[in-house]
Write an enzyme that holds these catalytic residues in place. Structure first.
Site, PDB file in Angstrom:
ATOM      1  N   ASP A 150       2.242  -7.645  10.688  1.00 38.25           N
ATOM      2  CA  ASP A 150       3.700  -8.161  10.825  1.00 38.25           C
ATOM      3  C   ASP A 150       4.252  -7.410  11.221  1.00 38.25           C
ATOM      4  OD1 ASP A 150       2.761 -10.539   9.032  1.00 38.25           O
ATOM      5  OD2 ASP A 150       3.007  -9.859   6.936  1.00 38.25           O
ATOM      6  N   THR A 162       0.800  -0.924   0.071  1.00 36.85           N
ATOM      7  CA  THR A 162      -0.128  -0.226  -0.024  1.00 36.85           C
ATOM      8  C   THR A 162       0.810   1.130   0.064  1.00 36.85           C
ATOM      9  OG1 THR A 162      -2.293  -0.708   0.721  1.00 36.85           O
ATOM     10  CG2 THR A 162      -1.789   1.331   1.004  1.00 36.85           C
TER      11      THR A 162
END
Length: 362
Positions: free
Chosen positions: A135, A113
């Site tokens: 993550d 993104t």
């Protein structure tokens, strides 16, 4: 002012809390502003699927998981590829940005993104990013929203596996999300009391894993808990291309199944595999993530107020700040091999399958 907002990539707890924090700041401090919700990530910007949002749309969503805007994945490598209509996805996004009359685009998402956000900014669009991912791998920020909630969930899974592992005297391998980095496996593994933690940044030797298990058996331990990241690999695999690793694993995407078989054969123990999967991304955000999301969302509102575009919110030295999108896009924050939490883990007997011993806490 017209502000478009979207959530892109995989969902995680905290997205709605960030949207709420941002909207509340805007309504309180930036008058005469309209917020346009863009559906399903960049996909909605490509197709022009969007609608104006009311102030009431942001109420009651602080503790709600997922995203009220919907999300999808749009591969970055496809953004500039010309399609059948003669335009690229990038062209379509720029076109719809203007068609919707946007003055600014706010993007909530992970590494991919942010790469697309930086691309849009380089094309002259006003963009502000917000760092979302379980993550915790976005460069330039100490933490991402969604990470701590996922740690809570993964840790609870490991906690529950402890009791069944102890009851049956089994060696349990819990496969934690994290294809490229091991932050989630490292933190949940330590918090959950794993005996062995295997992460992508530290390729392991299966024989060292077996050696640890045998040592525990000699000490009278009847079971073993292994927290293994999706992206964990052996030292031999680390020298292979992705296609070669896949072939060596018999078509399995991860090495967990192959390692479980190796342990069973060479340590003479019964093994089982547990894959929590998308449970780690679902559900409501933890109180920590609600606070972090509200703080980051409101700070993004301040960036709007200051006209500070082409940026993304970040946590630096335990303070909310920001980075230039171009400076962090395309970079990954890996777990350093000398990270203090790794040394902390080693200091209490957790091993990483690499044969490297505890060197002392800094």
């Amino acid at each position: 002012m017209k502000i478009g907002i979207l959530t892109s990539g995989g969902d995680c707890p905290g997205l709605n809390a960030v949207i709420r924090g941002f909207a509340k700041y805007i309504y309180e401090n930036v008058p005469k502003t309209e917020i346009i919700g863009i559906s399903d990530g960049y996909g909605g910007l490509i197709t022009g699927e969007a609608k104006p949002l009311k102030e009431s749309d942001f109420s009651g969503i602080l503790n709600v998981g997922g995203t009220i805007l919907g999300t999808s994945r749009q591969p970055f490598k496809m953004m500039t590829v010309e399609e059948q209509n003669g335009q690229s996805r990038l062209d379509q996004m720029k076109k719809n940005y203007k068609k919707l009359g946007l003055d600014l685009l706010v993007t909530l998402g992970g590494a991919g993104t942010h790469k697309t956000a930086a691309l849009l900014a380089s094309e002259g669009l006003n963009v502000i990013g917000l760092p979302k991912t379980i993550d915790n791998d976005i460069f330039g920020t100490e933490v991402t929203f969604g990470f701590h909630s996922a740690v809570d969930i993964a840790t609870e899974c490991i906690d529950r596996i402890h009791t069944t592992a102890a009851s049956h005297g089994r060696t349990m391998l819990i496969e934690i999300m994290g294809n490229k980095v091991g932050w989630l496996t490292l933190y949940s593994g330590i918090a959950g009391g794993a005996d062995i933690v295997l992460i992508p940044e530290i390729p392991f030797d299966p024989n060292e894993v077996v050696k640890t298990i045998r040592h525990r058996i000699d000490q009278g331990k009847s079971f073993n808990i292994i927290a293994i990241a999706e992206g964990a690999m052996t030292k031999d695999e680390s020298k292979m291309k992705k296609s070669e690793r896949l072939e060596s694993r018999g078509g399995e995407a991860t090495c967990t199944k192959k390692l479980a078989s190796y342990i069973a054969e060479n340590a003479d123990v019964e093994t089982r595999i547990v894959v929590p999967g998308h449970l780690q991304r679902g559900g409501n955000p933890s109180p920590y993530d609600r606070l972090l999301s509200t703080e980051m969302g409101s700070f993004a509102g301040k960036l709007v107020q200051d006209g500070n575009f082409g940026t993304t919110v970040a946590m630096k030295n335990n303070q909310i700040s920001y980075n230039n999108l171009q400076a962090i896009a395309g970079k990954t924050k890996y777990v350093p091999e000398d990270h203090q939490m790794i040394e902390v883990a080693k200091s209490i007997g957790i091993t990483f399958g690499d044969g490297v011993k505890f060197k002392g806490l800094r």
